[in-house]
Design a protein around this motif. Structure first.
Motif, short mmCIF file in Angstrom:
data_model
loop_
_atom_site.label_atom_id
_atom_site.label_comp_id
_atom_site.label_asym_id
_atom_site.label_seq_id
_atom_site.Cartn_x
_atom_site.Cartn_y
_atom_site.Cartn_z
N VAL A 45 0.96 -0.97 -0.11
CA VAL A 45 0.09 0.02 -0.04
C VAL A 45 0.83 1.47 -0.06
CG1 VAL A 45 -1.94 1.29 1.37
CG2 VAL A 45 -1.70 -1.18 1.32
N SER A 46 0.72 2.07 -0.85
CA SER A 46 1.39 3.38 -0.92
C SER A 46 0.98 4.38 0.45
CB SER A 46 0.92 4.25 -2.34
OG SER A 46 -0.31 4.58 -2.23
N ARG A 47 1.89 5.11 0.53
CA ARG A 47 1.67 5.91 1.86
C ARG A 47 0.48 6.84 1.89
NH1 ARG A 47 6.86 8.95 4.12
NH2 ARG A 47 7.25 6.77 4.28
N PRO A 48 -0.06 7.29 0.61
CA PRO A 48 -1.17 8.02 0.71
C PRO A 48 -2.34 7.06 0.94
CG PRO A 48 0.02 8.98 -1.18
CD PRO A 48 0.88 7.81 -0.58
N LEU A 53 -6.75 5.38 4.84
CA LEU A 53 -7.08 4.37 5.68
C LEU A 53 -6.93 4.68 7.10
CD1 LEU A 53 -5.92 1.03 4.25
CD2 LEU A 53 -8.15 1.83 4.19
N VAL A 54 -6.07 5.26 7.67
CA VAL A 54 -6.33 5.54 8.90
C VAL A 54 -7.15 6.76 9.23
CG1 VAL A 54 -4.64 6.61 10.74
CG2 VAL A 54 -3.76 4.80 9.36
N LEU A 55 -6.90 7.69 8.56
CA LEU A 55 -7.90 8.70 8.64
C LEU A 55 -9.53 8.27 8.53
CD1 LEU A 55 -6.33 11.59 6.62
CD2 LEU A 55 -6.32 11.39 9.03
#
Length: 66
Positions: A45-48, A53-55
């Motif tokens: 999974v890319s950083r963005p 997902l976290v947001l």
């Protein structure tokens, strides 16, 4: 079988829980697919995408707490 049980769970949530909370959680079904792809298939999974997902999970937690 899993699709039918997911539909039953969705209907139960819409009838028994707060509609605002249930609809937000239901709308996160693509995140569950991504998490399964990461854990079972080893997808990267890319950083963005990870930040998104976290947001999204934090937003659901804030809605549930409020």
């Amino acid at each position: 079988m899993l699709d039918a049980s997911a539909n039953v769970a969705m209907l139960l949530a819409l009838h028994t829980a707060l509609l605002s909370l249930a609809s937000v959680v239901i709308s996160l079904y693509p995140a569950a697919t991504v998490v399964l792809a990461i854990t079972l298939l080893g997808e990267r999974v890319s950083r963005p995408q990870a930040v998104g997902l976290v947001l999204a999970l934090l937003a659901v937690a804030m809605i549930a707490a409020g």
